[in-house]
Write a protein that holds these residues in place. Structure first.
Motif, PDB file in Angstrom:
ATOM      1  N   MET A  60       0.824  -1.200   0.000  1.00  0.00           N
ATOM      2  CA  MET A  60       0.000   0.000   0.000  1.00  0.00           C
ATOM      3  C   MET A  60       0.865   1.259   0.000  1.00  0.00           C
ATOM      4  N   ALA A  61       1.932   1.253   0.815  1.00  0.00           N
ATOM      5  CA  ALA A  61       2.859   2.387   0.825  1.00  0.00           C
ATOM      6  C   ALA A  61       3.564   2.500  -0.524  1.00  0.00           C
ATOM      7  N   ASP A  62       3.941   1.350  -1.124  1.00  0.00           N
ATOM      8  CA  ASP A  62       4.567   1.353  -2.450  1.00  0.00           C
ATOM      9  C   ASP A  62       3.653   2.013  -3.478  1.00  0.00           C
ATOM     10  N   TYR A  63       2.366   1.661  -3.427  1.00  0.00           N
ATOM     11  CA  TYR A  63       1.392   2.207  -4.381  1.00  0.00           C
ATOM     12  C   TYR A  63       1.329   3.729  -4.272  1.00  0.00           C
ATOM     13  N   LEU A  64       1.200   4.235  -3.040  1.00  0.00           N
ATOM     14  CA  LEU A  64       1.110   5.685  -2.851  1.00  0.00           C
ATOM     15  C   LEU A  64       2.388   6.376  -3.318  1.00  0.00           C
ATOM     16  N   SER A  65       3.530   5.777  -3.032  1.00  0.00           N
ATOM     17  CA  SER A  65       4.803   6.358  -3.470  1.00  0.00           C
ATOM     18  C   SER A  65       4.894   6.398  -4.997  1.00  0.00           C
ATOM     19  N   ILE A  73      -7.418   2.332  -6.696  1.00  0.00           N
ATOM     20  CA  ILE A  73      -7.584   0.884  -6.517  1.00  0.00           C
ATOM     21  C   ILE A  73      -6.215   0.236  -6.652  1.00  0.00           C
ATOM     22  N   GLN A  74      -5.715  -0.276  -5.548  1.00  0.00           N
ATOM     23  CA  GLN A  74      -4.380  -0.853  -5.495  1.00  0.00           C
ATOM     24  C   GLN A  74      -4.420  -2.364  -5.676  1.00  0.00           C
ATOM     25  N   HIS A  75      -5.481  -3.012  -5.178  1.00  0.00           N
ATOM     26  CA  HIS A  75      -5.529  -4.471  -5.298  1.00  0.00           C
ATOM     27  C   HIS A  75      -6.968  -4.963  -5.368  1.00  0.00           C
ATOM     28  N   VAL A  76      -7.074  -6.216  -5.808  1.00  0.00           N
ATOM     29  CA  VAL A  76      -8.343  -6.924  -5.872  1.00  0.00           C
ATOM     30  C   VAL A  76      -8.139  -8.258  -5.171  1.00  0.00           C
ATOM     31  N   ALA A  77      -9.040  -8.612  -4.279  1.00  0.00           N
ATOM     32  CA  ALA A  77      -8.975  -9.921  -3.628  1.00  0.00           C
ATOM     33  C   ALA A  77      -9.820 -10.895  -4.439  1.00  0.00           C
ATOM     34  N   PHE A  78      -9.323 -12.119  -4.580  1.00  0.00           N
ATOM     35  CA  PHE A  78     -10.069 -13.103  -5.341  1.00  0.00           C
ATOM     36  C   PHE A  78     -10.088 -14.431  -4.602  1.00  0.00           C
TER      37      PHE A  78
END
Length: 159
Positions: A60-65, A73-78
Motif C-alpha cells: 500500500m505504501a509502495d502504491y502511494l509512493s 484501486i491498489q488491489h483486488v482480492a479473489f
C-alpha cells in the motif's frame, strides 16, 4: 471512506493491522513489520476494503509512493475456492507470481492468512487471496461513521 459513503457504500468496520494483531508478517520474502488501518464495508456479496499504510514496508505504501500519493484501486482480492493457502501460492508461483506481502491476522477466534501476489506488471493491479480459518471470528473493531441499522443483518460487536 467519506467518498465511498457518499456513493452509499458503508458503514465501515475499522481494524488495526500491526505487530500485535498480525504477529507474523512477510514482505518480499523476508520478515516484515508494517502497520495499516484496514476498513471493510460489506454490501451483499461484495466487500470494499480501504487500507491506509501507517508505517513499515507494504504494498500500500509502495502504491502511494509510485502514484505521487494519489489514492486509487491498489488491489483486488479473489477467491481460489477451498484450496489451502500453500496450494494457492504453489499455483500462483507456477503462473509466475510470487507472494510479495502476507500476514496472519488474529481474530477473536481463529486466524486469517492473507497473501498479496506480485501481479502488477502483468495485470495492472495487485491480486490478493485470503484464507480464513473455520473458527474465524472478527476481532474488536469500531464502526465508521456509525453502526448499521440492526435490520441490516450485520453483527454489532462494538458500538
Amino acid at each position: 471512506m467519506d467518498g465511498l459513503l457518499r456513493l452509499g457504500i458503508g458503514p465501515f468496520q475499522v481494524f488495526e493491522f500491526n505487530s500485535t494483531t498480525v504477529p507474523e508478517q512477510r514482505y518480499r520474502g523476508r520478515s516484515g513489520s508494517f502497520a495499516l488501518k484496514v476498513c471493510f464495508a460489506k454490501q451483499n456479496d461484495l466487500t470494499f476494503e480501504i487500507m491506509q499504510p501507517i508505517s513499515g514496508d507494504s504494498f500500500m505504501a509502495d502504491y502511494l509512493s509510485k502514484h505521487g500519493g494519489e489514492e486509487g484501486i491498489q488491489h483486488v482480492a479473489f477467491d481460489m475456492g477451498e484450496k489451502p493457502m500453500a496450494e494457492r501460492q504453489r499455483i500462483m508461483r507456477e503462473r509466475g507470481f510470487e507472494p510479495a506481502m502476507e500476514g496472519w491476522w488474529k481474530g477473536s477466534k481463529g486466524v486469517c492468512h492473507f497473501c498479496f501476489f506480485d501481479t502488477e506488471a502483468s495485470t495492472g493491479t495487485v491480486f490478493e487471496s485470503i484464507e480464513f480459518s473455520d473458527d474465524w471470528e472478527d476481532p474488536d473493531f469500531v464502526w465508521y461513521p456509525a453502526p448499521p441499522p440492526k435490520e441490516a443483518g450485520v453483527e454489532h460487536r462494538i458500538e
